[in-house]
Design an enzyme around this catalytic site. Structure first.
Site, mmCIF file in Angstrom:
data_model
loop_
_atom_site.group_PDB
_atom_site.id
_atom_site.type_symbol
_atom_site.label_atom_id
_atom_site.label_comp_id
_atom_site.label_asym_id
_atom_site.label_seq_id
_atom_site.Cartn_x
_atom_site.Cartn_y
_atom_site.Cartn_z
ATOM 1 N N GLY B 22 52.272 38.661 43.284
ATOM 2 C CA GLY B 22 50.920 39.206 43.336
ATOM 3 C C GLY B 22 50.153 38.669 44.526
ATOM 4 N N GLY B 27 45.769 35.665 44.912
ATOM 5 C CA GLY B 27 47.096 35.559 45.499
ATOM 6 C C GLY B 27 47.060 35.477 47.019
ATOM 7 N N LYS B 115 45.340 34.129 31.700
ATOM 8 C CA LYS B 115 44.778 33.717 30.409
ATOM 9 C C LYS B 115 45.195 34.654 29.270
ATOM 10 C CE LYS B 115 40.942 36.114 32.243
ATOM 11 N NZ LYS B 115 40.450 36.055 33.591
ATOM 12 N N ILE B 146 37.433 24.571 37.965
ATOM 13 C CA ILE B 146 37.109 23.340 37.229
ATOM 14 C C ILE B 146 38.374 22.703 36.651
ATOM 15 C CG2 ILE B 146 35.729 22.324 35.395
ATOM 16 C CD1 ILE B 146 34.040 24.915 35.420
ATOM 17 N N ASP B 211 37.470 37.998 26.978
ATOM 18 C CA ASP B 211 37.918 37.037 28.005
ATOM 19 C C ASP B 211 37.637 35.602 27.529
ATOM 20 O OD1 ASP B 211 38.543 36.368 31.002
ATOM 21 O OD2 ASP B 211 36.630 35.399 30.594
ATOM 22 N N LYS B 215 40.236 32.269 26.412
ATOM 23 C CA LYS B 215 40.064 30.904 26.913
ATOM 24 C C LYS B 215 39.827 29.919 25.761
ATOM 25 C CE LYS B 215 38.555 32.705 31.363
ATOM 26 N NZ LYS B 215 37.400 33.240 32.129
#
Lengths: 458, 458
Positions: B22, B27, B115, B146, B211, B215
């Site tokens: 990718g 990428g 994820k 992070i 999303d 996570k």
């Protein structure tokens, strides 16, 4: 919960033996964890760990946690010579330095929080570890419980750090924070900090910035892959900061913090790193500006990552022991691997299901809730609502009636309706949803506008 | 600078080959780093690394960075089968899942930011890696740049985490922040976010909380050492949050954030973990409350460490590539060690002096300065001061005269003296100290009360 197979970390036959040097505030907590949580730590390592001994100067000294008598020894050298992993929590230059050197020279692993030693002899000790095959880790030396050295060294190892800037001394941050919030003079704030145990009787190392300077050297060394020492750090303390300075800064939207800074300078000059500790004006909107009291935080700028901040408790027995134990588990895994018996490489995720914890449905959650309602404007409304909550074992932390001046429960709005906002104490999701259903059934409740969960600082 | 010997990380003969799957936003940045910063990455790993190929669907697609033509391939499987380390940045379930499985099955190392895949098949893929001797790392999957997964897994491995609570979706945080600061309705804030590229044309995955739920599953799995998946997470999005909710919350001192929470519940019931995503009221004093715009932050509570927070950019090509590259360096070090040619264990500090950066004296520092003076109360004072600064190449960002109403330079205080506070633009320590000396020599300057350094957000 998925039903897929999960890796189990089998405990190998190899035992990791640990020697602890020092049993003060942090040491006693570490000893306690190694004894009381031995199974947990062994599971995390992937092999049994055993605290083989605790070297102290005087076995009779009272300690925060009573170390079992058979573990206590006054022969630190013999302990160092007999274990796989040494935890040094004596502090200061000697005998800590000689004992760490002795452990590393024989290829043992060492975990320490000794910032003074690292800031003056870090390069030498790291070199010794590299040559002998020993390991040296010191996460606890900067920022107490805050994972900061490992993220800088490992998570950011594919990036270029340009600046590290931290509040790394809780004593001075507490003093400056007191001066800022109460208008106190430096001397009064220092006296208060001493009374509360945040500052020592001789506060020089803190207020003159020496403690922060040692941490600046350690942070700079790891961030810029170059061996800086305490002597490379320009250092100004906070003794000259006046109440007037703080008030004037506040009037312009600034707060004064003692910062430890390591910054790369490269534009138009020979590249290099300036390391400095001094009182600094920060705009109140800066992420570091809101770090209050004895908390610490480190702000990192990297070319790709941008701005990062790491925040937490910078001192204290329990927080510091958390950082020590994180290093202990990490180096123990590496020791195992070097012995050829490790079942997992050190950086493999540990999803062992050790605790067998299931995912619970949302009904099992307990949190606080905010309920916003339109109610009829008549007497007794609040009493009715309060009864519904009480019937469902949900207690009220606060209630607010916008547009009303009374807090007693009777709404004085004139528009034939009123609004009530309630924040509950901790309640279960189940009790709360039954409560809301019951509220909807009250004829004095016109509508329930919103039900939202609330998280507060504990 | 200390003169002590330092360990140099010798580059072993063994080459680490990397295949990238990718070449989108993240990428392309990763490819660029691997090509342009190859020497830096090789030094950090301790062996030469080589980008062997970049698998894409269509080699003709324009990209953020032009991947050299000879690296591009459409045969992802052949690339996966030929390298030591696979970086998967295709995203989504397939073909990403099959390719990762293929790489792990042959014992290769895999770094990904996927994820969705981790949240549904993480336990299975981790088990596969553990059994085959492969490696799987995915720091970029939560919180962008992070460092959060590594601190949870490693730094806190000697502690017990009780709660993880994060702002992990930048789109929804931007929308809620806009609603909070401008009073906008949800629809208008969403449209604005879409216009600025913070929200996609179909924003469902973000605004419905999916999303964030993925996570939450990943964070919960690592924090509680148990294999949770997306289906274990209770999920409420932000589409029902009204401008009125936000205004009412603000009036009570709260801000509304979309939080992903994994919390251990054990008191008085079967222990377990509740995983949940929902709009949440936070007191404005909470460390998470001040996380604005598209930034992310994760708050962690552990038994010994107490409260920790990790803050930074949660998305974007460069920030995410930083996390990917950190994982690449870490797993490459482990691959080297498994090949028996590593010169340093993965968790040994890398103080290689690679950049040869010296410590510079404080005179080389450039920062902003705050100068507070008592001056004579007469005409021309400000002009004289401004001339001194200009003569020393120090320019003024702002000037303030407390007690005066003019900003033009003439002081109107009545007490035969006045105060002037200046914040400079960036200046060198050398120029500044000469400036202060010259100011002290002016007869209109009675005293220089304070000279303090200022750090502002860039």
């Amino acid at each position: 919960m998925t039903q897929l197979p999960t890796p189990s970390q089998s405990i190998s036959g190899e035992m990791i033996t640990i020697g602890l040097l020092g049993a003060g505030n942090v040491g006693a907590q570490v000893a306690r964890t190694l004894v009381e949580d031995r199974e947990l730590i062994s599971a995390r390592v992937g092999a049994p760990v055993r605290l083989a001994g605790v070297a102290v100067r005087d076995p009779e000294t009272p300690r925060d946690w009573k170390v079992p008598g058979e573990l206590l020894t006054t022969d630190a050298e013999a302990l160092v010579d007999s274990v796989d992993l040494v935890i040094e929590l004596i502090g200061g230059m000697e005998p800590a330095g000689a004992l760490i050197e002795r452990a590393l020279a024989r290829g043992a692993a060492v975990v320490t929080g000794n910032k003074a030693l690292l800031a003056s002899r870090g390069a030498e000790l790291n070199a010794l570890a590299a040559h002998s095959g020993g390991l040296l880790r010191y996460e606890a030396s900067v920022g107490g419980a805050i994972p900061i050295l490992r993220p800088i060294e490992e998570s950011l190892s594919g990036d270029r750090i340009t600046k590290v800037m931290g509040i790394v001394n809780g004593t001075t941050n507490y003093i400056l924070d007191q001066m800022d919030t109460t208008g106190a003079a430096f001397g009064d704030a220092l006296a208060e900090a001493q009374k509360l145990g945040y500052a020592e009787a001789d506060p020089t190392a803190d207020v003159a910035g020496h403690d922060a300077a040692a941490k600046a050297a350690i942070l700079g060394t790891l961030a810029f892959h170059a061996p800086f020492s305490f002597d490379d750090v320009y250092c100004e303390g906070i003794t000259e900061v006046s109440a007037d300075d703080i008030e004037a800064a506040a009037a312009s939207g600034y707060v004064i913090k003692l910062l430890a800074i390591a910054e790369k300078h490269s534009a138009g000059q020979a590249p290099g790193v300036v390391l400095r500790v001094h009182p600094t004006l920060l705009p109140r909107t800066h992420p570091l500006a809101s770090v209050r009291g004895a908390f610490n935080a480190v702000f990192v700028v990297a070319e790709n990552a941008g701005e990062l901040m790491f925040y937490g408790q910078g001192a204290g027995g329990k927080p510091t022991s958390s950082a020590i134990m994180g290093d202990v588990v990490a180096v123990a895994r590496t020791v195992l691997m070097k012995k050829g018996t490790g079942t997992s490489v050190p950086d493999a995720p540990s999803i062992s299901g050790e605790a067998g914890l299931p995912a619970l449905p949302i009904e099992k959650a307990t949190t606080q809730y905010y309920i916003d309602m339109e109610v009829a404007d008549r007497e007794g409304v609040i009493a009715g609502i309060a009864r519904v909550l009480a019937d469902h074992h949900v207690s009220i932390e606060s209630m607010r009636q916008p547009g009303s001046v009374t807090v007693e429960g009777e709404v004085e709005d004139s528009d034939n309706g009123a609004r009530v906002q309630i924040v509950t104490h901790l309640a279960s999701e189940k009790n709360l949803s039954e409560t809301v259903q019951a509220l909807r059934g009250l004829d004095v409740v016109k509508t329930v506008n919103s039900v939202l969960r609330v998280e507060v600082e504990k």
